[in-house]
Design an enzyme around this catalytic site. Sequence first.
Site, mmCIF file in Angstrom:
data_model
loop_
_atom_site.group_PDB
_atom_site.id
_atom_site.type_symbol
_atom_site.label_atom_id
_atom_site.label_comp_id
_atom_site.label_asym_id
_atom_site.label_seq_id
_atom_site.Cartn_x
_atom_site.Cartn_y
_atom_site.Cartn_z
ATOM 1 N N GLU A 107 37.789 -39.255 22.535
ATOM 2 C CA GLU A 107 39.169 -38.821 22.263
ATOM 3 C C GLU A 107 39.253 -37.309 22.201
ATOM 4 O OE1 GLU A 107 42.125 -39.956 21.607
ATOM 5 O OE2 GLU A 107 41.905 -42.112 21.319
ATOM 6 N N ASN A 135 44.217 -39.599 13.462
ATOM 7 C CA ASN A 135 43.959 -39.833 14.878
ATOM 8 C C ASN A 135 44.169 -38.514 15.622
ATOM 9 O OD1 ASN A 135 43.204 -41.815 16.809
ATOM 10 N ND2 ASN A 135 45.311 -41.894 17.556
ATOM 11 N N ASP A 185 48.556 -42.754 25.275
ATOM 12 C CA ASP A 185 47.621 -42.308 24.235
ATOM 13 C C ASP A 185 47.729 -40.784 24.116
ATOM 14 O OD1 ASP A 185 45.315 -41.837 22.662
ATOM 15 O OD2 ASP A 185 44.412 -43.705 23.317
#
Length: 289
Positions: free
Chosen positions: A15, A99, A195
């Site tokens: 990520e 996140n 995302d």
Amino acid sequence: MEVQLVVDAKATLGEGPTWDHRTQRLYWVDIVEKKIHIYDPKKNETSQIPVDHQIGAVVVRESGGFIAATENGFYAINEQGEQTLIVDPEKELPHNRFNDGKCDPVGRFWAGTMHFDEDKPTGSLYVLDRDLTVRKMLTGITISNGLAWTSDQKTMYYIDSPTKQVAAFDFDLETGELTNKRIVVTIPDGEGIPDGMTIDADGNLWVAQWGGYKVSKWNPHTGEKLGEIKVPAKQVTSCVFGGENLDELYITSARRGLDEKELEAYPHSGGLFRVKTDVKGTESVFFKG
Ligand code: BGC
Ligand code: CA
């Protein structure tokens, strides 16, 4: 546009890539494996910094080291990898974690939270100001993800993944206040969910599609899709421009949520990919606190 595997990292949940234009290196994270990955394309070297907590995002700190958004709040990480808690705005929410995150044009760090179960709107979007205090800017978020700002610094784009939409807000550069929410992009059904994202020098958005095997390019002014880059991995998690000329798109991916057959068909899932683009990107902003 040919996608190239640059690091076969087999990340569980790769990520949050960010490009360091000073050192010409790429940083990204593996959230659940609690790692910062470092990739130096010139030397073709990789290394990792282990972190103590699940790490959703990392940004370069202009004064040295990094700032991380973790399952236990914001941490400062120095070059030796030592981690110091700055502030945990969700001490009372142990089932949430941070996140995705990114710095805005003036170097504040924005990062959002989500429930570990990924299906409850218990998340919020926070901003860590340059004086290291934190403010809650949005609530009711399910999976806080992509962030991007326009070059005129007047608009912020934001993704709460399960909505399948990219929202735009009027952005007050002075205060960071967000107003006038509207939807500018909708990801079609059957293509996974949006995302991470980045913005190019023309103001178009590049959106990673989790479960969608691609990064797609959108004009946020018309909502029109301008193109896509197929990625040999199902869970495409985020992207950022890098390279000397900012014309290389780095793409992260994950292995999580894939069955044996999918992993066999897409063995480089969890890898870091790169593709040369015909546009210039925008520079990753460092944290200025
Ligand atoms: C989160 C994952 C989630 C995915 C969905 C990622 O940013 O880290 O946990 O499944 O978004 O898009
Ligand atoms: Ca993400």
